[in-house]
Scaffold this motif. Sequence first.
Motif, short mmCIF file in Angstrom:
data_model
loop_
_atom_site.label_atom_id
_atom_site.label_comp_id
_atom_site.label_asym_id
_atom_site.label_seq_id
_atom_site.Cartn_x
_atom_site.Cartn_y
_atom_site.Cartn_z
N ILE A 5 0.87 -1.18 0.00
CA ILE A 5 0.00 0.00 0.00
C ILE A 5 0.90 1.23 0.00
N CYS A 9 -2.63 6.15 0.13
CA CYS A 9 -3.73 5.57 0.91
C CYS A 9 -4.44 6.68 1.69
N CYS A 12 -9.36 4.65 4.09
CA CYS A 12 -10.81 4.54 3.95
C CYS A 12 -11.36 3.26 4.59
N CYS A 15 -10.15 -1.94 2.41
CA CYS A 15 -9.31 -3.07 2.03
C CYS A 15 -9.15 -4.11 3.13
N TYR A 31 -2.58 2.06 6.03
CA TYR A 31 -2.67 0.60 6.10
C TYR A 31 -1.41 -0.01 5.50
N CYS A 50 -8.25 -6.59 -2.41
CA CYS A 50 -7.95 -5.23 -1.94
C CYS A 50 -7.80 -4.27 -3.12
N GLN A 51 -7.18 -4.74 -4.20
CA GLN A 51 -7.05 -3.90 -5.39
C GLN A 51 -8.41 -3.60 -5.99
N CYS A 54 -10.17 -0.81 -3.66
CA CYS A 54 -9.45 0.43 -3.34
C CYS A 54 -9.93 1.58 -4.24
N ASP A 57 -6.66 3.44 -5.96
CA ASP A 57 -5.70 2.64 -6.72
C ASP A 57 -4.28 2.77 -6.17
N CYS A 58 -4.13 2.50 -4.87
CA CYS A 58 -2.83 2.66 -4.22
C CYS A 58 -2.25 1.33 -3.74
N ILE A 59 -2.65 0.22 -4.38
CA ILE A 59 -2.16 -1.09 -3.95
C ILE A 59 -1.50 -1.81 -5.14
#
Length: 83
Positions: A5, A9, A12, A15, A31, A50-51, A54, A57-59
Amino acid sequence: MALMITDECINCDVCEPECPNGAISQGEEIYVIDPNKCTECVGHFDEPQCQQVCPVDCIPFNPEHPESKEDLLEKFHKLTAEK
């Protein structure tokens, strides 16, 4: 390869409950993903959950933890055997 991550992030909270391995937890500021527990959802789902959820789009994939699908599946079997 495990996921990570980034500092984009926004905390929120969407995830963490989506991770079937419990690899996501609240870090000091954002996270974080434990690479020892992350299987990119191999063994559980076709895509990393998680993707999928999200909103920013930070994973991305973590280049420091390269793993093949076979490695991820082996990790999945070890993690599920421990439960």
